[in-house]
Motif scaffolding. Structure first.
Motif, mmCIF file in Angstrom:
data_model
loop_
_atom_site.group_PDB
_atom_site.id
_atom_site.type_symbol
_atom_site.label_atom_id
_atom_site.label_comp_id
_atom_site.label_asym_id
_atom_site.label_seq_id
_atom_site.Cartn_x
_atom_site.Cartn_y
_atom_site.Cartn_z
ATOM 1 N N VAL A 183 38.113 42.687 32.603
ATOM 2 C CA VAL A 183 38.926 41.523 32.760
ATOM 3 C C VAL A 183 38.471 40.149 33.409
ATOM 4 N N PRO A 184 38.101 40.313 34.513
ATOM 5 C CA PRO A 184 37.620 38.933 35.243
ATOM 6 C C PRO A 184 36.229 38.728 34.465
ATOM 7 N N ALA A 185 35.257 39.491 34.189
ATOM 8 C CA ALA A 185 33.890 39.253 33.760
ATOM 9 C C ALA A 185 34.295 38.618 32.425
ATOM 10 N N PHE A 186 35.194 39.199 31.483
ATOM 11 C CA PHE A 186 35.345 38.649 30.205
ATOM 12 C C PHE A 186 36.007 37.321 30.308
ATOM 13 N N LEU A 187 36.832 36.822 31.217
ATOM 14 C CA LEU A 187 37.224 35.557 31.309
ATOM 15 C C LEU A 187 36.257 34.529 31.843
ATOM 16 N N ALA A 188 35.511 35.067 32.999
ATOM 17 C CA ALA A 188 34.281 34.115 33.528
ATOM 18 C C ALA A 188 33.603 33.692 32.212
ATOM 19 N N GLU A 189 33.215 34.792 31.288
ATOM 20 C CA GLU A 189 32.267 34.341 30.169
ATOM 21 C C GLU A 189 32.933 33.613 29.273
ATOM 22 N N MET A 190 33.980 33.498 29.250
ATOM 23 C CA MET A 190 34.871 32.770 28.109
ATOM 24 C C MET A 190 35.173 31.558 28.395
ATOM 25 N N ALA A 191 35.249 31.275 29.721
ATOM 26 C CA ALA A 191 35.829 29.953 30.364
ATOM 27 C C ALA A 191 34.633 28.826 30.611
ATOM 28 N N PRO A 192 35.072 27.760 29.968
ATOM 29 C CA PRO A 192 33.988 26.497 30.567
ATOM 30 C C PRO A 192 34.201 26.393 32.152
ATOM 31 N N GLN A 216 40.674 28.352 37.155
ATOM 32 C CA GLN A 216 41.811 28.584 36.861
ATOM 33 C C GLN A 216 42.258 29.823 35.831
ATOM 34 N N LEU A 217 41.334 29.885 35.044
ATOM 35 C CA LEU A 217 41.310 30.893 33.984
ATOM 36 C C LEU A 217 41.192 32.482 34.468
ATOM 37 N N VAL A 218 40.007 32.495 35.320
ATOM 38 C CA VAL A 218 39.664 33.888 35.800
ATOM 39 C C VAL A 218 41.041 34.179 36.630
ATOM 40 N N THR A 219 41.490 33.347 37.412
ATOM 41 C CA THR A 219 42.577 33.639 38.263
ATOM 42 C C THR A 219 43.979 33.960 37.569
ATOM 43 N N ARG A 220 44.086 33.905 36.274
ATOM 44 C CA ARG A 220 45.397 33.970 35.653
ATOM 45 C C ARG A 220 45.218 35.502 35.504
ATOM 46 N N ASN A 221 44.352 36.369 35.531
ATOM 47 C CA ASN A 221 44.260 37.673 35.776
ATOM 48 C C ASN A 221 45.091 38.018 37.040
ATOM 49 N N GLU A 222 44.749 37.461 38.065
ATOM 50 C CA GLU A 222 45.474 37.841 39.364
ATOM 51 C C GLU A 222 46.928 37.423 39.138
ATOM 52 N N LEU A 223 47.285 36.183 38.667
ATOM 53 C CA LEU A 223 48.616 36.010 38.349
ATOM 54 C C LEU A 223 49.242 37.221 37.608
ATOM 55 N N MET A 224 48.673 37.759 36.697
ATOM 56 C CA MET A 224 49.244 38.824 35.650
ATOM 57 C C MET A 224 49.202 40.012 36.540
ATOM 58 N N ILE A 225 48.436 40.296 37.534
ATOM 59 C CA ILE A 225 48.544 41.304 38.146
ATOM 60 C C ILE A 225 49.900 41.345 39.150
ATOM 61 N N VAL A 226 50.053 40.113 39.891
ATOM 62 C CA VAL A 226 51.340 40.228 40.801
ATOM 63 C C VAL A 226 52.288 40.249 40.065
ATOM 64 N N THR A 227 52.265 39.589 38.490
ATOM 65 C CA THR A 227 53.597 39.544 37.908
ATOM 66 C C THR A 227 53.747 40.981 37.472
ATOM 67 N N VAL A 252 50.253 33.006 44.037
ATOM 68 C CA VAL A 252 49.329 33.057 43.093
ATOM 69 C C VAL A 252 49.210 31.613 42.443
ATOM 70 N N LEU A 253 50.530 31.283 42.019
ATOM 71 C CA LEU A 253 50.718 30.045 41.371
ATOM 72 C C LEU A 253 49.948 28.928 42.056
ATOM 73 N N VAL A 254 50.235 28.800 43.536
ATOM 74 C CA VAL A 254 49.878 27.781 44.511
ATOM 75 C C VAL A 254 48.565 28.183 44.742
ATOM 76 N N GLY A 255 47.873 29.235 44.767
ATOM 77 C CA GLY A 255 46.360 29.666 44.895
ATOM 78 C C GLY A 255 45.578 29.039 43.734
ATOM 79 N N MET A 256 46.137 29.282 42.332
ATOM 80 C CA MET A 256 45.404 28.520 41.120
ATOM 81 C C MET A 256 45.452 27.241 41.341
ATOM 82 N N GLY A 272 43.537 37.049 47.257
ATOM 83 C CA GLY A 272 43.922 37.999 46.069
ATOM 84 C C GLY A 272 42.847 36.994 44.987
ATOM 85 N N PRO A 273 43.377 35.651 44.805
ATOM 86 C CA PRO A 273 42.603 35.372 43.371
ATOM 87 C C PRO A 273 41.230 34.926 43.822
ATOM 88 N N VAL A 274 40.878 34.322 44.960
ATOM 89 C CA VAL A 274 39.566 33.899 45.538
ATOM 90 C C VAL A 274 38.522 35.166 45.391
#
Length: 469
Positions: free
Chosen positions: A122-131, A137-148, A306-310, A369-371
């Protein structure tokens, strides 16, 4: 809506759907926190078999991280996530139906394969899709979903645990709910396109351009296509990624950095709190019901942090966040160890421990976590990204496995205070590693980062270290 607006909405939809893999990661690792007490009675667990049940998922995740990376390189990021959704579904139902320790361990292992695979893919997919400008911001949304997912697990555990108190089957309800997000992930991914970078690796240039046009402006899509093609042309003579690639000095160096970051994240002991938070609070003096409710605070602070980290990732460099996070987590461990000695037997101790675990998680989930997940998705070259991420995340999960296996044993044998003093010592060692070895990656495209690492030795990495925050 303008064409640019459509592209932004479609990219956001892709991110939301794919990060249900992160939600499942979080729920399936967090749900054991509340289920363990009643499961212990039903299956006859002791401190050692508790560790085996918890850590069986982690050894599965270690294997899944390696096989998931290779599978995503072979069949694509999208198809791999679809396979993982199916595995999440059936393994979760298997855990809920388990009638013996061996069956539970086997199903937890299969669930771990899905967790480890999603942690890489999932992080690799997001990194390759994101500008490039939105990658952090977009890759760390996965971390947000993990903690959610972990927060959902803690809240559902508390609701079921309190309302069905006394039922010996309460843990089965907790575990079975994990099948629902797996259904959403599977059907959602059927509508999501493949990574354009993976399509280009496979020579499917026109398909890659079509995907880029769906998520970028026309000129940006063409420019990005040319940049990726240029990088692939540079690597045209490179064979398919194998372990032999690690013999190349600059590749070996970034793999060692990635392994170090993976180990650093786990030796903070974050998952001792996420897996055994309820047990820690019971050990400190809370009742079972109070511990379940108090543990939800850990989930809430994780999501907020995680929201603050993003937000911070867009303002501050990766290295400063890593160092600040390690200072905070290490200090929290020291204070938990000290307070457990000074306030032993006091009515105030459980509340102090809860406050300090919340503080620890605020630093951990807002920085490390996100970094770490973001940097693992950033630092590796395209052709070997799946392989290298798999190796690093394998090491992350193996570290996690040993912590999950031995934490209840340490808690029983040496006590709460000494256990957290050990984590504090590991934290000091981690600060030294990050300070000496980890470069800055903020502000570079994936292709620029690869160029910098390839040319390490003159000023490239030094420039990366001193890039303005």
């Amino acid at each position: 809506m303008s064409n640019q607006g459509n592209q932004t909405v479609f990219l956001s939809t892709i991110v939301l759907i794919s990060t249900f893999g992160g939600l499942l990661f979080g729920y399936d690792t967090g749900v054991i926190n509340g289920a363990l007490s009643t499961m212990t009675i039903a299956l006859g667990l002791n401190a050692y078999t508790e560790g085996i049940v918890v850590s069986s998922l982690l050894i599965g995740a270690a294997i899944g991280s390696v096989s998931g990376g290779r599978l995503s390189d072979a069949v694509g990021r999208r198809r791999t996530i679809l396979y993982l959704a199916v595995l999440f579904f059936f393994a979760a139902l298997g855990c809920a139906a388990a009638a013996s320790i061996p069956f539970m361990v086997a199903c937890r292992f299969l669930l771990g394969l899905a967790v480890g695979g999603s942690a890489v893919t999932v992080p690799a997919f997001l990194a390759e899709m994101a500008p490039a400008e939105r990658r952090g911001q977009l890759v760390t949304r996965n971390e947000l979903m993990i903690v959610t997912g972990q927060l959902l697990a803690f809240v559902i555990n508390a609701i079921i645990g309190v309302t069905m108190s006394g039922s010996g089957q309460v843990w089965r309800y907790m575990l079975s709910i994990a099948a629902l997000p797996a259904i959403i992930l599977f059907f959602g991914m059927l509508k999501v396109p493949e990574s354009p970078r993976w399509l280009l690796v496979k020579g499917r240039d026109q398909e890659a351009l079509q995907v880029l046009r769906q998520i970028r402006e026309e000129q940006q899509a063409k420019t990005e296509l040319s940049e990726i093609q240029a990088t692939l042309a540079e690597e045209a003579g490179v064979k398919k990624a194998t372990l032999k690639d690690l013999a190349v000095p600059w590749v070996r160096r970034i793999v060692l950095i990635g392994i170090g970051l993976s180990v650093v994240q786990q030796v903070t002991g974050v998952n001792s709190v996420m897996y055994y938070g309820t047990e820690i609070l019971k050990n400190a003096g809370f009742s079972m019901e109070a511990a379940l409710i108090g543990n939800t605070a850990n989930g809430v602070i994780s999501v907020l942090a995680v929201l603050v980290g993003m937000w911070l990732l867009g303002k501050v460099g990766r290295r400063p966040l890593l160092l600040a996070g390690l200072l905070g987590t290490t200090s929290s461990h020291l204070l938990i160890g000290i307070s457990s000695q000074i306030l032993a037997g006091s009515a105030a101790l459980p509340y102090v421990v809860l406050a300090l675990t919340v503080t620890f998680l605020a630093f951990m989930q807002g920085t490390l976590g996100p970094v770490v997940w973001l940097m693992l998705a950033e630092i590796f070259p395209l052709r070997i990204r799946g392989l290298c991420m798999g190796i690093c995340v394998f090491c992350l999960w193996i570290t996690n496995f040993f912590i999950g296996l031995f934490f209840p044993v340490f808690l029983t044998t040496v006590g709460l205070s000494s256990t957290f003093f050990i984590f504090a010592a590991l934290g000091f060692a981690s600060i030294v590693f990050v300070k000496i070895c980890v470069p800055e990656t903020k502000g570079f495209t994936l292709e620029q980062l690869e160029h910098n690492f390839r040319n390490y030795g003159d000023s490239a990495i030094q420039k990366a270290r001193t890039k303005p925050m």
